[in-house]
Design a protein around this motif. Structure first.
Motif, PDB file in Angstrom:
ATOM      1  N   ALA A 285      52.426  44.863  53.653  1.00 31.41           N
ATOM      2  CA  ALA A 285      52.012  43.535  54.515  1.00 31.41           C
ATOM      3  C   ALA A 285      52.761  42.437  54.551  1.00 31.41           C
ATOM      4  N   VAL A 286      53.558  42.109  53.264  1.00 29.79           N
ATOM      5  CA  VAL A 286      54.960  41.511  53.640  1.00 29.79           C
ATOM      6  C   VAL A 286      55.477  41.571  54.297  1.00 29.79           C
ATOM      7  N   ARG A 287      56.394  42.326  54.697  1.00 25.68           N
ATOM      8  CA  ARG A 287      57.206  43.532  55.057  1.00 25.68           C
ATOM      9  C   ARG A 287      56.575  42.999  56.766  1.00 25.68           C
ATOM     10  N   LEU A 288      55.798  42.946  57.642  1.00 26.41           N
ATOM     11  CA  LEU A 288      55.794  42.847  58.619  1.00 26.41           C
ATOM     12  C   LEU A 288      55.003  41.514  58.814  1.00 26.41           C
ATOM     13  N   LEU A 289      53.900  41.451  58.384  1.00 27.39           N
ATOM     14  CA  LEU A 289      54.096  40.076  58.343  1.00 27.39           C
ATOM     15  C   LEU A 289      55.255  39.207  58.275  1.00 27.39           C
ATOM     16  N   ASN A 290      55.914  38.744  57.514  1.00 26.30           N
ATOM     17  CA  ASN A 290      58.007  38.798  58.212  1.00 26.30           C
ATOM     18  C   ASN A 290      58.024  38.993  59.136  1.00 26.30           C
ATOM     19  N   GLN A 291      57.916  40.223  59.601  1.00 28.77           N
ATOM     20  CA  GLN A 291      58.290  40.777  61.232  1.00 28.77           C
ATOM     21  C   GLN A 291      57.211  40.072  62.474  1.00 28.77           C
ATOM     22  N   LEU A 292      56.422  39.654  61.858  1.00 29.77           N
ATOM     23  CA  LEU A 292      55.854  38.626  62.920  1.00 29.77           C
ATOM     24  C   LEU A 292      55.808  37.542  62.842  1.00 29.77           C
ATOM     25  N   GLY A 293      56.597  37.408  62.091  1.00 30.95           N
ATOM     26  CA  GLY A 293      56.928  36.110  62.201  1.00 30.95           C
ATOM     27  C   GLY A 293      55.589  34.846  60.974  1.00 30.95           C
ATOM     28  N   ARG A 294      55.678  35.337  60.539  1.00 27.30           N
ATOM     29  CA  ARG A 294      54.490  34.651  59.694  1.00 27.30           C
ATOM     30  C   ARG A 294      54.680  33.981  58.320  1.00 27.30           C
ATOM     31  N   GLU A 295      56.085  33.752  57.759  1.00 31.58           N
ATOM     32  CA  GLU A 295      56.628  33.582  56.439  1.00 31.58           C
ATOM     33  C   GLU A 295      56.113  33.491  55.610  1.00 31.58           C
ATOM     34  N   THR A 296      55.892  31.715  56.663  1.00 30.04           N
ATOM     35  CA  THR A 296      55.216  31.066  55.119  1.00 30.04           C
ATOM     36  C   THR A 296      53.820  31.339  54.680  1.00 30.04           C
ATOM     37  N   GLN A 297      53.240  32.173  55.785  1.00 29.60           N
ATOM     38  CA  GLN A 297      51.394  32.572  54.911  1.00 29.60           C
ATOM     39  C   GLN A 297      52.028  33.600  54.103  1.00 29.60           C
ATOM     40  N   SER A 298      52.950  35.169  54.126  1.00 30.57           N
ATOM     41  CA  SER A 298      52.400  35.517  53.780  1.00 30.57           C
ATOM     42  C   SER A 298      53.200  35.363  52.116  1.00 30.57           C
ATOM     43  N   CYS A 299      54.544  34.418  52.238  1.00 32.20           N
ATOM     44  CA  CYS A 299      54.734  33.656  50.764  1.00 32.20           C
ATOM     45  C   CYS A 299      53.662  33.399  50.388  1.00 32.20           C
ATOM     46  N   ASN A 300      52.920  32.957  50.815  1.00 33.33           N
ATOM     47  CA  ASN A 300      51.586  31.617  50.442  1.00 33.33           C
ATOM     48  C   ASN A 300      50.978  32.678  49.573  1.00 33.33           C
ATOM     49  N   LEU A 301      50.070  33.975  50.948  1.00 34.79           N
ATOM     50  CA  LEU A 301      49.294  34.708  50.047  1.00 34.79           C
ATOM     51  C   LEU A 301      49.961  35.306  49.037  1.00 34.79           C
ATOM     52  N   PHE A 302      51.363  35.317  49.075  1.00 32.44           N
ATOM     53  CA  PHE A 302      51.796  36.708  48.496  1.00 32.44           C
ATOM     54  C   PHE A 302      51.881  36.222  46.430  1.00 32.44           C
ATOM     55  N   LEU A 303      52.349  34.806  46.530  1.00 30.93           N
ATOM     56  CA  LEU A 303      52.622  34.157  45.330  1.00 30.93           C
ATOM     57  C   LEU A 303      50.877  33.916  45.171  1.00 30.93           C
ATOM     58  N   LYS A 304      50.495  33.921  45.668  1.00 28.59           N
ATOM     59  CA  LYS A 304      48.351  33.992  45.015  1.00 28.59           C
ATOM     60  C   LYS A 304      48.283  35.049  44.318  1.00 28.59           C
ATOM     61  N   LEU A 305      48.814  36.151  45.528  1.00 32.39           N
ATOM     62  CA  LEU A 305      48.217  37.407  44.485  1.00 32.39           C
ATOM     63  C   LEU A 305      49.376  37.376  43.232  1.00 32.39           C
ATOM     64  N   CYS A 306      50.434  36.919  43.309  1.00 28.65           N
ATOM     65  CA  CYS A 306      51.332  37.063  42.146  1.00 28.65           C
ATOM     66  C   CYS A 306      50.260  36.686  41.190  1.00 28.65           C
ATOM     67  N   SER A 307      49.953  35.226  40.791  1.00 29.68           N
ATOM     68  CA  SER A 307      49.462  34.322  40.032  1.00 29.68           C
ATOM     69  C   SER A 307      48.086  35.383  39.244  1.00 29.68           C
ATOM     70  N   SER A 308      46.634  35.307  40.552  1.00 30.34           N
ATOM     71  CA  SER A 308      46.037  36.012  40.329  1.00 30.34           C
ATOM     72  C   SER A 308      45.758  37.324  39.208  1.00 30.34           C
ATOM     73  N   MET A 309      47.620  38.277  39.635  1.00 33.83           N
ATOM     74  CA  MET A 309      47.977  39.220  38.652  1.00 33.83           C
ATOM     75  C   MET A 309      48.303  38.307  37.338  1.00 33.83           C
ATOM     76  N   LEU A 310      49.668  37.767  37.536  1.00 36.92           N
ATOM     77  CA  LEU A 310      49.755  37.398  36.077  1.00 36.92           C
ATOM     78  C   LEU A 310      48.356  36.929  35.253  1.00 36.92           C
ATOM     79  N   ARG A 311      47.924  36.796  35.852  1.00 33.86           N
ATOM     80  CA  ARG A 311      46.240  35.811  35.081  1.00 33.86           C
ATOM     81  C   ARG A 311      45.633  37.137  34.454  1.00 33.86           C
ATOM     82  N   THR A 312      45.574  37.658  35.973  1.00 30.67           N
ATOM     83  CA  THR A 312      44.942  39.317  34.585  1.00 30.67           C
ATOM     84  C   THR A 312      45.636  39.887  33.852  1.00 30.67           C
ATOM     85  N   GLN A 313      46.691  40.104  33.544  1.00 29.10           N
ATOM     86  CA  GLN A 313      47.564  40.275  32.464  1.00 29.10           C
ATOM     87  C   GLN A 313      47.257  39.910  31.289  1.00 29.10           C
ATOM     88  N   CYS A 314      47.450  38.568  31.389  1.00 30.59           N
ATOM     89  CA  CYS A 314      47.521  37.874  30.220  1.00 30.59           C
ATOM     90  C   CYS A 314      45.945  37.650  29.889  1.00 30.59           C
TER      91      CYS A 314
END
Lengths: 203, 707
Positions: free
Chosen positions: B389-418
């Motif tokens: 999804a991130v790659r496709l969004l980047n290709q669609l020129g939506r880097e900022t959004q995908s970056c935001n979402l990606f980082l949010k995803l990271c945060s939530s994963m980190l929280r779950t792991q912790c």
């Protein structure tokens, strides 16, 4: 339809197309009333009907004299759809009008979806030989490329005026007889296309 | 008894019993019986009478029964009728409410229409408001006259232009068909027929409404005997209408012309207001070389292009995102190419372009949904699942959004792991586990991030901000877990070192968060150091209380050897203090202080950061001074020469040997010697010679200078 044909003489629908000022109306009026109108007034869309004798058979000709300028593509399409044969007119004294025939041809083919639609390329104003801009060769080449006859006319001197209308009507008549024999292929084509579209909708 | 009485009165009764008598108003049973018994004599007569009365009563009761039955039937019928009526009433009220809502809807439509911009061509004739009002009234009038044209008012901006009666002609046979009443509006041509069963206002019945933009009007110049006619071509229909006169026909044709021109002007205005590229149409009307086909040249598009919006829908629905993306790209390329090659306005192209844009938006939305953090969604796939999804969004020129979402995803994963890391065992174990989880994940995420957004400065900075936020959260948690009063400095040090080493792993990805980590921990560490200092000083004071100032007896040679070896490892040579087989010429307090101080120094050196140096120096000084003071105090009160020598020896050991070792270690770590310890040594130099400094009381306390 068949019943009507038996009662009424068959009706052939001819459409005059071409740029503004090439003499579509002048040709029509010459054919209809044997008169030449000198003053130019842009036509909007006029229709004429006349009973004539074509090769010993009573027929009716319906001429739609179109406007060189029409603002709506959809309306132009409607004009063309109603036609069975086309006289595509240009003025041999004006190259631009000759160039425009290419686009008229394409438009007609698109609307009618038929490569073999009765069609005549007509170079008008052949009485003005001294002002000729489009050579006979050029015009003949284009007509050959399209596979249609080329005729030069003069609305003023009535040269070949009857010929173009009669030639076109003969083509229309021949074509109608063909169609009566073999079923119209176009209809089939269309339904096929529609089916294709439907398939798309389904998935 | 009655029998006897009736016998007595039998004779006097002459009349037959009947209804009239019995139902009379003044009838009373007592009187009647009296009369009867007076008139009739003899049992048989009375018997007869009795029978008659009895039959009468029987008849009456049967009549009554019949009546009741009849009434009952009527009652049921009435009830039925009533319920029927009731349902009818319901129906009526429903119809009424429907009518009401319809009317209110109509009134709102007409109100809306009031606000619509109207035909600009006629502004010069009437002022706008008057015209609008007139038009509204006219439309309302038509609505009243024509049956079945409710949608008449539904088109905003529709203006009435002309109406009239026309005779419709059969286009092939030239025979008249019927009289129609027609209306011309700015956008269409409405045909109505006479209402045959007209009662009241509805004079006409709506037949059809033709859109003006596809209505070809043909002036019929010659149609045999049919005069004043015009033709309408609406594929596949052809309709011919005859006007009453030539001037009437001219009027109609003019009105059609006017309507078309108005329509064009409106459309053009609309197009300009959308700031789309204006079509060449308006300009070409004036130019004589205008070619009516120019704008249609572009309409011959390949079939795949015309089908693209549907194809895209299918691809998105089937989650073939890559395919959708490549289709999008293909379509865009085609549009660009076509748009640049011909400057003409192409409706089909624009239409498809708009559709394609819509599809692109929906694709983006779907992809963003993919990335969105959802409690129901499992994070099993980890970040790798998000790659696509991130790659496709980047290709669609939506880097900022995908970056935001990606980082949010990271945060939530980190929280779950912790959350999975349980607090078990010692603090150190927990912190080791937790920091390892946090930083391993962060490393992994950095890796993934760099892979997904290789060359995007904006995303990189977003990532740095994210990382720093995550670290902040981690440290907040860490401080809560580690810095508790009961935690020893050694444990804290161990934890901090662990976290620091973990944090350094991020260096490899070009992210240095250690400074931030130190900054976040500084105040807590300072407090921890001060606490440790206070604790140590307290323990020194406690030990000083029961210090006997006697040499240490280690009881066995081996334990002496072990002790010497132990200190030698710390860099202290105790050989010179050995006396006898098992004795050391140092007090137990001195030795335990030595051990304690060196371990404190060790911790301090591990924790050292530039910002903490001041606190470390202060701590070292204060702790050391507390021990020296104890020595000094003892020296002051001790008068025994031998003891004084012993005390001095202890002091010397601390001030010379221990400080030397400490300085060496300090220098090793910091690069220069500890100034506060040096100062301390100078201040107490007299102690080494067994002289208790007399100026002691006047000397300001070191720490007070600092604090």
């Amino acid at each position: 339809m068949a019943k009507k044909l038996a009662v009424q003489p068959s009706l052939h629908k001819v459409i005059m197309v071409g740029s503004g000022g090439v003499g579509k109306s002048a040709l029509t009026l010459q054919f209809m009333y044997d008169e030449f109108v000198e003053d130019y007034e842009p036509t909007k869309a006029d229709s004429y009907r006349k009973k004539i004798l074509l090769d010993g058979e009573d027929v009716q000709i319906d001429i739609l004299d179109t406007a060189g300028q029409e603002d709506y593509a959809a309306i132009r399409d409607n004009y063309f759809r109603s036609g069975e044969g086309f006289l595509c007119i240009f003025s041999i004294t004006e190259d631009e009008s000759f160039q425009a025939t290419q686009e008229f041809r394409e438009q007609i083919l698109r609307v009618k979806n038929d490569e073999n639609i009765p069609f005549l390329l007509v170079g008008n104003k052949c009485d003005l030989e001294d002002k000729r801009k489009v050579s006979l060769q050029e015009a003949n080449d284009r007509a050959k490329q399209w596979g249609v006859p080329y005729v030069e006319t003069s609305a003023k001197t009535r040269e070949h005026v009857d010929k173009v209308f009669y030639d076109l009507m003969r083509e229309i008549r021949a074509r109608k007889m063909d169609e009566n024999k073999t079923n119209n292929g176009r209809g089939k084509d269309k339904s096929k296309k529609k089916k294709h579209c439907c398939l798309f909708m389904c998935c | 008894m009655l029998f006897v009485v009736s016998k007595v009165y039998k004779m006097e009764f002459s009349k037959e019993p009947n209804f009239d008598m019995l139902t009379a108003k003044d009838f009373t049973p007592e009187k009647y019986v009296k009369k009867l018994s007076q008139n009739y004599v003899g049992g048989s007569e009375l018997q007869n009478l009795r029978r008659k009365i009895k039959s009468l009563s029987e008849e009456t009761s049967s009549n009554l029964k019949k009546n009741v039955y009849e009434n009952y039937v009527q009652f049921i019928e009435t009830a039925k009728e009533i319920s029927h009526l009731e349902s009818e009433m319901y129906q009526l009220s429903y119809l009424l409410s429907e009518q009401k809502s319809l009317l209110s809807a109509l009134s709102t439509t007409s109100i809306l229409e009031d606000m619509q911009p109207i035909n600009i061509d006629r502004d010069n004739k009437l002022n706008e408001k008057d015209f609008e009002e007139e038009n509204k009234q006219k439309l309302a009038a038509i609505l009243e006259k024509v049956e079945g044209c409710k949608e008449l008012l539904e088109v905003p901006g529709r203006t009435f232009l002309y109406e009239g009666d026309l005779l419709e002609i059969d286009p092939t046979e030239n025979t008249s068909l019927k009289t129609v009443h027609v209306y011309l509006f700015t956008d269409g041509f409405m045909i109505t027929n006479r209402n045959s069963n007209s009662r009241g206002l509805m004079k006409y019945v709506y037949e059809i409404m033709y859109d003006l933009s596809s209505l070809a009007v043909v002036n019929v110049r010659d149609l045999g005997n049919v005069k004043h006619a015009f033709k309408l071509l609406i594929f596949p229909d052809t309709r011919v209408f005859q006007c009453s006169s030539n001037s009437n026909k001219k009027e109609w044709l003019d009105k059609f012309d006017q309507a078309k021109k108005t329509r064009l002007a409106q459309e053009q205005q609309k197009r300009e207001s959308i700031t789309e590229k204006s079509p060449s149409r308006s300009a070409s009307i004036e130019s004589p070389t205008y070619n009516p086909f120019e704008e249609d040249m572009g309409t011959i598009h390949p079939e795949w292009f015309l089908d693209i919006p549907e194809e895209l829908d299918v691809c998105v629905a089937q989650r073939h995102f890559e395919e959708a993306l490549s289709l999008l790209q293909k379509a865009k390329d085609y549009i660009n190419q076509t748009a640049s090659s011909s400057e003409k306005h192409d409706h089909v192209l624009i239409d498809i372009q708009r559709k394609v844009e819509q599809r692109q938006n929906s694709l983006t939305e779907v992809l963003m949904k993919e990335l969105e953090v959802n409690p129901d969604k499992s994070l099993q796939g980890g970040l790798r699942a998000a790659r696509r999804a991130v790659r496709l969004l980047n290709q669609l020129g939506r880097e900022t959004q995908s970056c935001n979402l990606f980082l949010k995803l990271c945060s939530s994963m980190l929280r779950t792991q912790c959350k999975r890391v349980k607090r078990e065992g010692s603090t150190t174990t927990y912190i080791r586990h937790l920091s390892s989880v946090v930083f391993t994940n962060m490393c992994h995420m950095s890796d993934e991030f760099l892979r997904a957004f290789p060359d995007s400065p904006a995303c990189a900075s977003a990532y740095v901000v994210w990382a720093s936020n995550e670290l902040l959260q981690f440290t907040t948690h860490l401080i809560k877990q580690v810095f508790m009063p009961q935690t020893s400095l050694a444990t804290i040090t161990e934890c901090i070192i662990l976290v620091r080493t973990q944090c350094e792993r991020l260096y490899g990805y070009g992210i240095d968060l250690c400074y931030q980590l130190d900054g976040a921990l500084r105040s807590s560490l300072m407090k921890a150091l001060r606490d440790a200092r206070d604790k140590l000083i307290d323990s020194i004071k406690l030990r000083a209380l029961d210090d006997k100032w006697i040499p240490m007896n280690l009881h066995s040679k081996s334990s002496l050897g072990r002790c010497i070896q132990e200190h030698a490892q710390m860099g202290l040579n105790l050989e010179s203090y050995v006396s006898g087989d098992t004795w050391l010429q140092l007090t137990a307090s001195t030795l335990s202080f030595t051990k304690m101080f060196l371990s404190l120094l060790n911790d301090c050196m591990k924790l050292k950061t530039t910002e903490l140096m001041y606190t470390i120096d202060e701590t070292l000084y204060n702790v050391f001074e507390a021990q020296i003071r104890h020595n000094e105090n003892a020296l002051r009160t001790e008068l025994n020469q031998e003891q004084r020598t012993f005390l001095t020896k202890n002091a010397e050991f601390l001030l010379v040997n221990l400080i030397e070792v400490a300085q060496k270690k300090y220098k090793e770590n910091v690069g220069y010697e500890c100034q506060t310890l040096q100062k301390l040594r100078k201040e107490y130099v007299a102690l080494q010679k067994g002289v208790s400094p007399t100026s002691r009381s006047t000397k300001t306390k070191y720490s007070s200078e600092f604090i």
